[in-house]
Design a protein around this motif. Structure first.
Motif, PDB file in Angstrom:
ATOM      1  N   ASN A  80      34.298 126.619  55.844  1.00 46.89           N
ATOM      2  CA  ASN A  80      33.925 126.870  54.440  1.00 46.89           C
ATOM      3  C   ASN A  80      35.121 127.080  53.519  1.00 46.89           C
ATOM      4  OD1 ASN A  80      31.175 126.643  54.948  1.00 46.89           O
ATOM      5  ND2 ASN A  80      30.971 128.810  55.492  1.00 46.89           N
ATOM      6  N   PHE A  81      36.288 127.373  54.092  1.00 51.25           N
ATOM      7  CA  PHE A  81      37.475 127.598  53.259  1.00 51.25           C
ATOM      8  C   PHE A  81      38.131 126.260  52.932  1.00 51.25           C
ATOM      9  CE2 PHE A  81      37.577 132.022  55.080  1.00 51.25           C
ATOM     10  CZ  PHE A  81      37.436 132.673  53.865  1.00 51.25           C
ATOM     11  N   LYS A  82      37.855 125.752  51.746  1.00 52.55           N
ATOM     12  CA  LYS A  82      38.414 124.460  51.337  1.00 52.55           C
ATOM     13  C   LYS A  82      39.235 124.550  50.054  1.00 52.55           C
ATOM     14  CE  LYS A  82      34.619 121.849  53.451  1.00 52.55           C
ATOM     15  NZ  LYS A  82      33.494 120.922  53.227  1.00 52.55           N
ATOM     16  N   GLN A  83      39.216 125.736  49.443  1.00 48.98           N
ATOM     17  CA  GLN A  83      39.854 125.863  48.126  1.00 48.98           C
ATOM     18  C   GLN A  83      41.303 126.310  48.213  1.00 48.98           C
ATOM     19  OE1 GLN A  83      37.903 127.966  49.545  1.00 48.98           O
ATOM     20  NE2 GLN A  83      38.351 130.101  49.040  1.00 48.98           N
ATOM     21  N   ASN A  84      41.760 126.713  49.386  1.00 51.70           N
ATOM     22  CA  ASN A  84      43.121 127.238  49.506  1.00 51.70           C
ATOM     23  C   ASN A  84      44.170 126.150  49.304  1.00 51.70           C
ATOM     24  OD1 ASN A  84      41.228 128.590  51.760  1.00 51.70           O
ATOM     25  ND2 ASN A  84      42.469 130.151  50.756  1.00 51.70           N
ATOM     26  N   LYS A  85      45.297 126.545  48.717  1.00 52.06           N
ATOM     27  CA  LYS A  85      46.362 125.586  48.422  1.00 52.06           C
ATOM     28  C   LYS A  85      47.373 125.469  49.560  1.00 52.06           C
ATOM     29  CE  LYS A  85      46.024 126.160  43.414  1.00 52.06           C
ATOM     30  NZ  LYS A  85      46.706 126.633  42.190  1.00 52.06           N
ATOM     31  N   GLU A  86      47.398 126.456  50.447  1.00 51.34           N
ATOM     32  CA  GLU A  86      48.318 126.412  51.590  1.00 51.34           C
ATOM     33  C   GLU A  86      47.649 127.076  52.787  1.00 51.34           C
ATOM     34  OE1 GLU A  86      52.676 128.056  53.162  1.00 51.34           O
ATOM     35  OE2 GLU A  86      52.038 128.494  51.108  1.00 51.34           O
ATOM     36  N   ILE A  87      47.925 126.544  53.958  1.00 53.30           N
ATOM     37  CA  ILE A  87      47.416 127.123  55.205  1.00 53.30           C
ATOM     38  C   ILE A  87      48.604 127.590  56.024  1.00 53.30           C
ATOM     39  CG2 ILE A  87      46.147 126.669  57.335  1.00 53.30           C
ATOM     40  CD1 ILE A  87      44.650 124.442  55.721  1.00 53.30           C
ATOM     41  N   VAL A  88      48.581 128.857  56.416  1.00 55.57           N
ATOM     42  CA  VAL A  88      49.662 129.422  57.233  1.00 55.57           C
ATOM     43  C   VAL A  88      49.105 129.768  58.615  1.00 55.57           C
ATOM     44  CG1 VAL A  88      51.423 131.210  57.438  1.00 55.57           C
ATOM     45  CG2 VAL A  88      50.752 130.383  55.172  1.00 55.57           C
ATOM     46  N   LEU A  89      49.737 129.237  59.643  1.00 56.80           N
ATOM     47  CA  LEU A  89      49.338 129.503  61.025  1.00 56.80           C
ATOM     48  C   LEU A  89      50.210 130.605  61.604  1.00 56.80           C
ATOM     49  CD1 LEU A  89      49.096 125.784  62.262  1.00 56.80           C
ATOM     50  CD2 LEU A  89      47.324 127.172  61.150  1.00 56.80           C
ATOM     51  N   TRP A  90      49.585 131.574  62.277  1.00 56.50           N
ATOM     52  CA  TRP A  90      50.301 132.677  62.915  1.00 56.50           C
ATOM     53  C   TRP A  90      50.031 132.628  64.422  1.00 56.50           C
ATOM     54  CZ3 TRP A  90      53.059 136.390  59.948  1.00 56.50           C
ATOM     55  CH2 TRP A  90      52.890 136.291  58.565  1.00 56.50           C
ATOM     56  N   PHE A  91      51.012 132.148  65.184  1.00 58.36           N
ATOM     57  CA  PHE A  91      50.845 132.054  66.633  1.00 58.36           C
ATOM     58  C   PHE A  91      52.119 132.512  67.338  1.00 58.36           C
ATOM     59  CE2 PHE A  91      47.461 129.349  65.094  1.00 58.36           C
ATOM     60  CZ  PHE A  91      46.417 129.652  65.969  1.00 58.36           C
ATOM     61  N   GLU A  92      51.991 132.796  68.629  1.00 58.22           N
ATOM     62  CA  GLU A  92      53.111 133.326  69.395  1.00 58.22           C
ATOM     63  C   GLU A  92      53.640 132.292  70.375  1.00 58.22           C
ATOM     64  OE1 GLU A  92      51.648 137.035  71.007  1.00 58.22           O
ATOM     65  OE2 GLU A  92      51.313 137.871  69.005  1.00 58.22           O
ATOM     66  N   TYR A  93      54.660 132.675  71.129  1.00 51.91           N
ATOM     67  CA  TYR A  93      55.420 131.766  71.979  1.00 51.91           C
ATOM     68  C   TYR A  93      54.723 131.393  73.284  1.00 51.91           C
ATOM     69  CZ  TYR A  93      56.211 136.089  74.514  1.00 51.91           C
ATOM     70  OH  TYR A  93      56.005 137.254  75.207  1.00 51.91           O
TER      71      TYR A  93
END
Length: 314
Positions: A80-93
């Protein structure tokens, strides 16, 4: 840090930490562990979620309602989130996070084409040799990571999707070479994670994989009083897998026959012989319903000498 950002995190603890530090924007928590069980390439499809639910139900007794509440509802929020201008991924090693990360990027490639996507990935920190998870970073460190996040190019996204496709294929053999030859990749922990993945196939010598052999070694080399202590030791000493306690308890249960006691922890004579590579447990542990990604776990054997996988032909 504006409201136009969608943060996709590796777990509830990271989401809570970022909110506590007043990172603004929308948040989605990716609640999966795609490093275990069968996976399909088409992330988010009906067949994908059916396959995943079957795995959780059969291996961890997860109810349909819990699966819907914890995983599917959050996935639907992501849709449902389509309005955001940037997507930031937070993942580990670790392997756990890196495989989840590949799947998320594969989904974004199809469903959020053209969106700017960036990656925050924790691991190496200045002045320390220990790799750190996101929750272990100080406020200063996590904000520095965010400031220096990596903007993923279309080539980066294509590469992550390609590795995901290989991970989901019925053979891991192409992964053996492909993951090593992309020195410019921004996914600097992916190679070690894939290497750890390949070590999860059973060895020729005793039929157990790297993790299962580590369970036996840890049980034998330390005076542990209970199964809980054994799991605690494994969690503390794991380097690249990123597993939780449930995964280690499941592994120990699979090796039940190789223990004489769990109070205190003691290997059986058979367990000792297998640990010393004097006998092979492959025939007893083999399970045709056990998958690593898209590959059947017991259709391949790892040769430590050549550091190569061999396919078993029937």
């Amino acid at each position: 840090m504006g409201a136009s950002i969608l943060h996709i995190t590796n777990g509830d603890s990271t989401t809570s930490y970022l909110k506590k530090l007043q990172f603004t924007g929308d948040f989605i928590t990716w609640r999966e562990m795609l490093c275990e069980g069968k996976t399909n390439t088409d992330v988010g499809s009906e067949s994908f979620w059916k396959t995943r639910f079957d795995f959780f139900k059969n291996n961890y007794k997860v109810s349909k309602q819990n699966f819907i509440n914890l995983t599917l509802k959050e996935y639907r929020n992501l849709c449902n989130f389509k309005q955001n201008k940037e997507i930031v991924l937070w993942f580990e090693y670790d392997l756990f996070c890196q495989i989840n990360m590949l799947a998320v990027i594969s989904w974004l490639k199809i469903n959020r084409k053209g969106y700017p996507i960036s990656l925050v990935c924790s691991g190496k920190i200045k002045n320390t040799t220990k790799l750190k998870g996101l929750g272990e970073l100080s406020e200063t460190e996590i904000k520095e990571h965010y400031k220096n996040r990596i903007n993923l190019s279309q080539d980066d996204i294509e590469y992550a999707d390609y590795i995901w496709q290989l991970y989901c294929s019925d053979s891991p053999l192409r992964l053996e070479t492909v993951y090593k030859f992309n020195p410019t990749s921004p996914f600097k922990y992916l190679a070690s994670a894939i290497e750890a993945h390949l070590l999860r196939f059973p060895t020729i010598k005793n039929g157990l994989n790297k993790i299962e052999n580590t369970v036996l070694e840890t049980a034998h080399n330390h005076q542990l009083k209970s199964k809980n202590q054994l799991v605690g030791k494994l969690l503390k000493e794991q380097e690249v897998y990123g597993f939780g306690d449930l995964q280690y308890f499941k592994s120990i249960d699979t090796l039940q026959k190789l223990f004489a006691s769990f109070n205190p922890v003691k290997l059986s004579k058979k367990g000792l012989r297998i640990l010393e590579n004097e006998t092979n447990f492959y025939g007893e542990i083999r399970n045709e319903n056990s998958y690593l990604g898209g590959a059947k776990k017991y259709r391949f054997l790892y040769n430590k000498q050549s550091e190569k996988l061999l396919q078993i032909t029937t």
